[in-house]
Design a protein around this motif. Structure first.
Motif, PDB file in Angstrom:
ATOM      1  N   ARG A 133      45.175 -41.046  11.453  1.00 23.92           N
ATOM      2  CA  ARG A 133      43.769 -41.022  11.051  1.00 23.92           C
ATOM      3  C   ARG A 133      42.927 -41.660  12.149  1.00 23.92           C
ATOM      4  O   ARG A 133      43.453 -42.299  13.054  1.00 23.92           O
ATOM      5  N   TYR A 134      41.626 -41.451  12.014  1.00 26.38           N
ATOM      6  CA  TYR A 134      40.652 -42.071  12.912  1.00 26.38           C
ATOM      7  C   TYR A 134      39.745 -42.970  12.081  1.00 26.38           C
ATOM      8  O   TYR A 134      39.436 -42.650  10.942  1.00 26.38           O
ATOM      9  N   GLU A 135      39.322 -44.062  12.676  1.00 26.00           N
ATOM     10  CA  GLU A 135      38.303 -44.905  12.063  1.00 26.00           C
ATOM     11  C   GLU A 135      37.253 -45.173  13.127  1.00 26.00           C
ATOM     12  O   GLU A 135      37.578 -45.295  14.307  1.00 26.00           O
ATOM     13  N   GLY A 136      36.016 -45.262  12.678  1.00 27.84           N
ATOM     14  CA  GLY A 136      34.998 -45.529  13.666  1.00 27.84           C
ATOM     15  C   GLY A 136      33.603 -45.601  13.101  1.00 27.84           C
ATOM     16  O   GLY A 136      33.408 -45.697  11.891  1.00 27.84           O
ATOM     17  N   ALA A 137      32.669 -45.543  14.020  1.00 32.51           N
ATOM     18  CA  ALA A 137      31.255 -45.639  13.678  1.00 32.51           C
ATOM     19  C   ALA A 137      30.511 -44.501  14.359  1.00 32.51           C
ATOM     20  O   ALA A 137      30.947 -43.974  15.378  1.00 32.51           O
ATOM     21  N   LEU A 138      29.390 -44.148  13.783  1.00 35.80           N
ATOM     22  CA  LEU A 138      28.539 -43.093  14.313  1.00 35.80           C
ATOM     23  C   LEU A 138      27.132 -43.648  14.446  1.00 35.80           C
ATOM     24  O   LEU A 138      26.647 -44.315  13.536  1.00 35.80           O
ATOM     25  N   GLU A 139      26.505 -43.398  15.582  1.00 33.65           N
ATOM     26  CA  GLU A 139      25.149 -43.888  15.841  1.00 33.65           C
ATOM     27  C   GLU A 139      24.273 -42.707  16.231  1.00 33.65           C
ATOM     28  O   GLU A 139      24.666 -41.875  17.065  1.00 33.65           O
ATOM     29  N   ASP A 140      23.087 -42.622  15.671  1.00 34.67           N
ATOM     30  CA  ASP A 140      22.132 -41.581  16.032  1.00 34.67           C
ATOM     31  C   ASP A 140      21.496 -41.969  17.365  1.00 34.67           C
ATOM     32  O   ASP A 140      20.814 -42.980  17.465  1.00 34.67           O
ATOM     33  N   VAL A 141      21.740 -41.159  18.397  1.00 36.03           N
ATOM     34  CA  VAL A 141      21.186 -41.435  19.725  1.00 36.03           C
ATOM     35  C   VAL A 141      20.188 -40.346  20.139  1.00 36.03           C
ATOM     36  O   VAL A 141      19.898 -40.174  21.323  1.00 36.03           O
ATOM     37  N   THR A 142      19.639 -39.640  19.164  1.00 34.25           N
ATOM     38  CA  THR A 142      18.699 -38.549  19.438  1.00 34.25           C
ATOM     39  C   THR A 142      17.496 -39.032  20.234  1.00 34.25           C
ATOM     40  O   THR A 142      17.106 -38.400  21.226  1.00 34.25           O
ATOM     41  N   ALA A 143      16.893 -40.132  19.835  1.00 34.78           N
ATOM     42  CA  ALA A 143      15.695 -40.629  20.527  1.00 34.78           C
ATOM     43  C   ALA A 143      16.006 -40.950  21.984  1.00 34.78           C
ATOM     44  O   ALA A 143      15.225 -40.629  22.886  1.00 34.78           O
ATOM     45  N   ARG A 144      17.136 -41.565  22.243  1.00 36.68           N
ATOM     46  CA  ARG A 144      17.520 -41.878  23.622  1.00 36.68           C
ATOM     47  C   ARG A 144      17.725 -40.606  24.425  1.00 36.68           C
ATOM     48  O   ARG A 144      17.251 -40.475  25.550  1.00 36.68           O
ATOM     49  N   ARG A 145      18.412 -39.625  23.848  1.00 35.73           N
ATOM     50  CA  ARG A 145      18.642 -38.350  24.535  1.00 35.73           C
ATOM     51  C   ARG A 145      17.326 -37.644  24.832  1.00 35.73           C
ATOM     52  O   ARG A 145      17.141 -37.083  25.912  1.00 35.73           O
ATOM     53  N   GLN A 146      16.410 -37.659  23.898  1.00 31.17           N
ATOM     54  CA  GLN A 146      15.101 -37.024  24.106  1.00 31.17           C
ATOM     55  C   GLN A 146      14.316 -37.738  25.203  1.00 31.17           C
ATOM     56  O   GLN A 146      13.667 -37.093  26.031  1.00 31.17           O
ATOM     57  N   ALA A 147      14.378 -39.063  25.228  1.00 29.37           N
ATOM     58  CA  ALA A 147      13.684 -39.829  26.262  1.00 29.37           C
ATOM     59  C   ALA A 147      14.285 -39.531  27.635  1.00 29.37           C
ATOM     60  O   ALA A 147      13.553 -39.388  28.622  1.00 29.37           O
ATOM     61  N   GLU A 148      15.607 -39.443  27.709  1.00 28.58           N
ATOM     62  CA  GLU A 148      16.256 -39.115  28.975  1.00 28.58           C
ATOM     63  C   GLU A 148      15.846 -37.727  29.457  1.00 28.58           C
ATOM     64  O   GLU A 148      15.576 -37.533  30.647  1.00 28.58           O
ATOM     65  N   GLU A 149      15.793 -36.775  28.547  1.00 30.72           N
ATOM     66  CA  GLU A 149      15.393 -35.416  28.911  1.00 30.72           C
ATOM     67  C   GLU A 149      13.928 -35.384  29.364  1.00 30.72           C
ATOM     68  O   GLU A 149      13.590 -34.704  30.338  1.00 30.72           O
ATOM     69  N   ALA A 150      13.062 -36.101  28.676  1.00 34.13           N
ATOM     70  CA  ALA A 150      11.650 -36.156  29.065  1.00 34.13           C
ATOM     71  C   ALA A 150      11.504 -36.779  30.453  1.00 34.13           C
ATOM     72  O   ALA A 150      10.699 -36.310  31.271  1.00 34.13           O
ATOM     73  N   LEU A 151      12.268 -37.804  30.743  1.00 33.30           N
ATOM     74  CA  LEU A 151      12.229 -38.438  32.059  1.00 33.30           C
ATOM     75  C   LEU A 151      12.708 -37.474  33.137  1.00 33.30           C
ATOM     76  O   LEU A 151      12.092 -37.358  34.198  1.00 33.30           O
ATOM     77  N   ARG A 152      13.794 -36.758  32.858  1.00 30.33           N
ATOM     78  CA  ARG A 152      14.290 -35.759  33.819  1.00 30.33           C
ATOM     79  C   ARG A 152      13.236 -34.686  34.070  1.00 30.33           C
ATOM     80  O   ARG A 152      12.979 -34.298  35.211  1.00 30.33           O
TER      81      ARG A 152
END
Length: 117
Positions: A83-102
């Motif tokens: 099995r896998y155990e873990g955590a999930l984090e929403d990084v949409t805002a960071r990805r959008q900011a990176e794309e806007a900067l690019r």
């Protein structure tokens, strides 16, 4: 999926934990190859080290978000992943900011260059 907490239900926009638990996890991935790639990566990892990766998932309403998974594989005595155990984090805002900067850098790049003298 064996279990989910309230934060995961909220991030993925499901009305309840029960409704999320009924979903086939494979169907959440925008690109099914993303899931396969992290599974191959986890298979090749030795020991119980945690790994992180990012992928796009579909929320309950069909919208797409970027998430970062931090996972650890639990293995049996023969080193097979159980099995896998873990955590999930929403990084949409960071990805959008990176794309806007690019995009801004690409748009201004011709104006920033000075011709040789």
């Amino acid at each position: 999926m064996l279990d989910a907490n309230d934060a995961l239900v909220r991030i993925l926009g499901y009305p309840s934990r029960e409704s999320l638990m009924e979903v086939n996890v494979r169907e959440m991935y925008v690109d099914p190859a993303d899931r396969h790639e992290w599974q191959v990566s986890m298979e090749g990892a030795s020991g119980a080290s945690a790994r992180s990766f990012e992928a796009r998932l579909r929320r309950f309403d069909g919208s797409v978000i970027w998430v970062r998974f931090s996972l650890q594989a639990f293995r049996d005595d023969e080193a097979r992943i159980m099995r896998y155990e873990g955590a999930l984090e929403d990084v949409t805002a960071r990805r959008q900011a990176e794309e806007a900067l690019r995009a801004a850098r690409n748009a201004s790049a011709p104006w920033c260059r000075t011709p040789p003298t």
